[in-house]
Design a protein around this motif. Structure first.
Motif, mmCIF file in Angstrom:
data_model
loop_
_atom_site.group_PDB
_atom_site.id
_atom_site.type_symbol
_atom_site.label_atom_id
_atom_site.label_comp_id
_atom_site.label_asym_id
_atom_site.label_seq_id
_atom_site.Cartn_x
_atom_site.Cartn_y
_atom_site.Cartn_z
ATOM 1 N N THR A 27 -31.869 -5.086 -7.552
ATOM 2 C CA THR A 27 -30.804 -6.064 -7.729
ATOM 3 C C THR A 27 -29.691 -5.838 -6.720
ATOM 4 N N GLN A 28 -29.316 -4.590 -6.537
ATOM 5 C CA GLN A 28 -28.273 -4.267 -5.568
ATOM 6 C C GLN A 28 -28.703 -4.673 -4.159
ATOM 7 N N GLU A 29 -29.936 -4.419 -3.805
ATOM 8 C CA GLU A 29 -30.447 -4.782 -2.487
ATOM 9 C C GLU A 29 -30.444 -6.297 -2.302
ATOM 10 N N HIS A 30 -30.829 -7.025 -3.345
ATOM 11 C CA HIS A 30 -30.848 -8.486 -3.283
ATOM 12 C C HIS A 30 -29.426 -9.026 -3.104
ATOM 13 N N ILE A 31 -28.482 -8.483 -3.840
ATOM 14 C CA ILE A 31 -27.088 -8.913 -3.719
ATOM 15 C C ILE A 31 -26.544 -8.587 -2.337
ATOM 16 N N GLU A 32 -26.866 -7.423 -1.808
ATOM 17 C CA GLU A 32 -26.430 -7.055 -0.456
ATOM 18 C C GLU A 32 -26.984 -8.026 0.571
ATOM 19 N N ASN A 33 -28.243 -8.409 0.442
ATOM 20 C CA ASN A 33 -28.836 -9.366 1.376
ATOM 21 C C ASN A 33 -28.137 -10.715 1.309
ATOM 22 N N ILE A 34 -27.810 -11.161 0.106
ATOM 23 C CA ILE A 34 -27.101 -12.434 -0.048
ATOM 24 C C ILE A 34 -25.725 -12.353 0.592
ATOM 25 N N ILE A 35 -25.001 -11.263 0.371
ATOM 26 C CA ILE A 35 -23.671 -11.108 0.941
ATOM 27 C C ILE A 35 -23.736 -11.065 2.462
#
Length: 110
Positions: A27-35
């Motif tokens: 989840t953290q990786e996905h959020i980082e990619n979106i940001i």
């Protein structure tokens, strides 16, 4: 027998803990990619907007030179941008639907 149950409980607890940590990391990786993509998009939009402003100023000055006027080029460019803005506002719902479909398509194939 009790030791086996206790050992099984311990392994189950560790398994669940590992799965939670994995989910948290994903989840953290996905959020980082979106940001990261959003920051890139914002920078590109700012640079594109500045480029567009200078292009329109250049076009307005060229029209002024062509018409031998001080203001007609700027009025023509202003009228064009005003017309484009009004068309964009009137097409609001259709554009929102198109953007929504594009976003679904982009996030579906990530």
């Amino acid at each position: 027998m009790f030791e086996k149950i206790e050992e099984l409980r311990h392994y189950l607890y560790k398994y669940i803990e590992t799965r939670v940590e994995l989910l948290k990391t994903e989840t953290q990786e996905h959020i980082e990619n979106i940001i990261i993509k959003l920051v890139y998009l914002v920078v590109m939009l700012i640079l594109g907007s500045l480029t567009g402003i200078f292009v329109f100023i250049t076009i307005a000055v060229a029209i002024n030179e062509w018409l031998d006027s001080r203001y007609w080029g700027f009025l023509i460019v202003f009228g064009f941008l005003l017309l484009t803005t009004l068309l964009w506002v009137n097409a609001g719902k259709a554009v929102q639907q198109m953007v929504r479909k594009m976003l679904h398509w982009v996030f579906k194939y990530q």
